[in-house]
Design a protein around this motif. Structure first.
Motif: not given
Lengths: 415, 415
Positions: B314-326, B1-6
């Motif tokens: 939306l928040f998860i898709s940016i901060a922790a897509p697939g369950g993990t983030g930076p 899934m392509a990331p959401v844009t602003r």
């Protein structure tokens, strides 16, 4: 004794050391308010303080205000502000929950501090919530509820069996306005091994109180009567320092925990009176109390007491000199100043329509079934001339029979 | 899934059916407020309503406002306003006291409705006051406190002994944001003969609730989180109509009496949910709640739920897509929408300074020990672009290491 004249009252108003406080309260034009023993008048500083709390602390400060605006410590801060009015140390009083919940907490705490004793002793005719909560506490703990007249001799007898764990008494009787001797009754209770909870609803802000000096164990009270904090404002609870390390109350919520932000799995009570707290408090209502207590912090309670007795004497001298007034009106409140709170109660079988007719004239008192007319005297915002006029109006209402007008007889829901 | 844009977020804001509600809340400039799950934002109508209550109802109406302004019935009136948000009938909910006291009342009431059973079952890791109050209730009643994980299988096992009188669960876990299946768990409890109390602190105003439809027995909750009634605002309590005639709670104060102005010597519970009331309520705080509930009365909870899930997705898709983030950031909240409240929790061993660094950027979330970053999503006053910016800021704070700045590590008292 020659009757007091209105001119003499005006002179006393001019010399009144508390007169300046009248400007710190807002009251409607044309009203003489003798119901501050039920709901205190609005301090002029309250609207601004509450608006600031809502718009700045909540609206702009948001969650950070738990720290930045001192929200977390408000129950202790307000307790410390209130303590001097109660003859208590700052760390013996917290503000939170209502009178009913605080009676429950202290009754149960008292039972636990006094093991082997199984009786909760109350007084005949106490305010209903004191009686009902005692029944609730007795039922859940298996204690026995008993009642006795709140006279020293009757209490001595009721305590003599050695089975009373806790005695719950009102410092001033809500119906009669009788002031009890806190020191003497506390001594009697202690001599018989009982702990005492004083309900200060009708004395806090009405007269000097000396909880520590009397050796009281616990006290509870409201802040919406003589303390002017607004309808239903949060209550307070006092625990003598000597009991604090041992007391355990059943509403063991997280604000009473030793380390609330540790999120520990088990309850551990906080040090001091904080262990009497349960959950979050309504901070918008606390802001009104804070503004009111800041007025009280500048008040000399001895001056309040002197003026209160002068006002109640004045009222009695016109409405029921020698204990009786027009048409059989009868003084219920003790005539002796040392046995009188800041209230005058009078009995008349047609008390309800009489009070309504007085209200129609702008003199606000209230009625308590079956036949009591109650008038509260609040020295911070009541003057001698007003009390003269109110008592004169009462006499006129009865003598003229204007209370017989049918529109004064319709009962409203809350009397 | 392509990331959401602003830009896509801005388009969703423009099409948002709830967008108009944003104007009904006051929030500081430059802040993205993701802590409405702890303290809701200020409704714009609150300052005016509270000022009117203080100046007109209290200041001018004085004691007469108990009738004229409807003060006496406020706990019932507010309960009826709130009921549709809970899937309850208007006469099943009253507003009064706090969450802690209401948990105590309903635990004891539940024990009494379920004689012969002696266990109060709670959940591991529930909000501390739920645990502590259960301990307090167990101690005073002689019941046994037990805990189990809040999973259906674990609850089924804990209930299977047939000795559980009452089960107390949070509808949404305050720490993880997990939403429990109210219908399924209530059915399990009832099948094993237990009553259920649902703590709705983190679901009331966050998502549609159907207490009646799920056959719930009791519920409690606060009004200061998603319901925006101000810090420490009064709580609510629900009792299913079928239980009302039989339930007896221990804080048996006069506002819960059948005839409160009869001043009867003995407690007799009022009909209906009113018997869950105790004493006078802080009416200044109630006025803020009233203004907030009038906003809520125009809100479609299905729209709230749809937007809430879209925002958390939306928040998860940016901060922790697939369950993990930076930097090992880990999604704690369930990824499945049907198991998610209106909150996203993420775990990181340096959660505290990360949250502080975010706050320094104007993105307000909070931290719960030992390692949880909590972000609440309030569809009435949060937009998609804001959530995009917040999640992006979180990623930047972690990737840039700016949270390592020592000024972000100082712990304040309330976190």
């Amino acid at each position: 004794m020659a009757p007091v004249t209105r001119e003499e009252c005006a002179k006393r108003d001019a010399e009144d050391p508390l007169a300046a406080f009248r400007g710190e309260f807002r009251l409607p034009e044309g009203v003489i308010y003798l119901d501050g023993n039920s709901l205190g008048a609005l301090p002029a500083s309250v609207p601004g303080r509450v608006a600031d709390m809502i718009e700045r602390e909540w609206g702009r400060g948001l969650i950070a205000s738990w720290n930045d605006a001192g929200w977390w410590d408000k129950p202790r801060e307000l307790g410390a502000l209130l303590a001097p009015l109660l003859g208590a140390a700052g760390d013996e009083v917290v503000v939170g929950d209502g009178v009913s919940a605080n009676i429950f907490k202290t009754l149960v705490a008292g039972l636990r501090l006094n093991p082997g004793r199984t009786v909760l002793l109350g007084e005949d005719g106490n305010f209903p919530t004191d009686l009902y909560i005692t029944q609730g506490a007795a039922e859940i703990t298996g204690a026995e509820e008993r009642r006795a007249p709140a006279r020293p001799d009757a209490l001595e007898e009721a305590l003599s069996g050695g089975d009373v764990a806790v005695l719950l008494l009102s410092h001033v009787d809500y119906r009669t306005g009788e002031l009890r001797d806190m020191a003497a009754i506390t001594e009697i209770a202690h001599r018989h091994g009982a702990l005492v909870i004083w309900d200060l609803c009708h004395s806090a802000g009405a007269l000097p109180i000396d909880l520590d000096g009397c050796g009281a164990d616990f006290a509870v009270g409201c802040t919406y009567k003589y303390l002017n904090a607004g309808p239903g404002a949060p209550g307070f609870v006092y625990a003598a320092r000597r009991h604090q390390p041992h007391l355990r109350q059943p509403l063991s919520g997280w604000h009473g925990h030793a380390r609330p932000f540790g999120f520990e799995p088990d309850y551990r009570p906080a040090d001091g009176a904080s262990r009497l707290l349960s959950g979050s408090q309504p901070l918008v209502a606390d802001a009104a109390l804070e503004a009111s207590l800041q007025v009280w912090s500048r008040v000399d309670m001895e001056q309040v007491r002197a003026k209160s007795l002068a006002l109640t004497d004045l009222f009695i001298s016109i409405a029921a000199p020698g204990g009786t007034g027009p048409d059989g009106l009868r003084l219920v409140t003790p005539a002796e100043p040392e046995r009188r709170g800041s209230q005058v109660s009078l009995a008349h079988p047609d008390g309800y329509p009489i009070v309504q007719a007085l209200i129609a004239r702008g003199v606000i008192g209230d009625f308590r079934a079956p036949d009591v007319l109650r008038f509260g005297f609040t020295p911070l915002y009541l003057g001698y001339t007003e009390v003269f006029d109110a008592a004169t109006a009462l006499v006129e209402v009865i003598e003229s029979g204007e209370w017989r007008d049918p529109r004064h007889s319709r009962r409203s829901q809350v009397t």
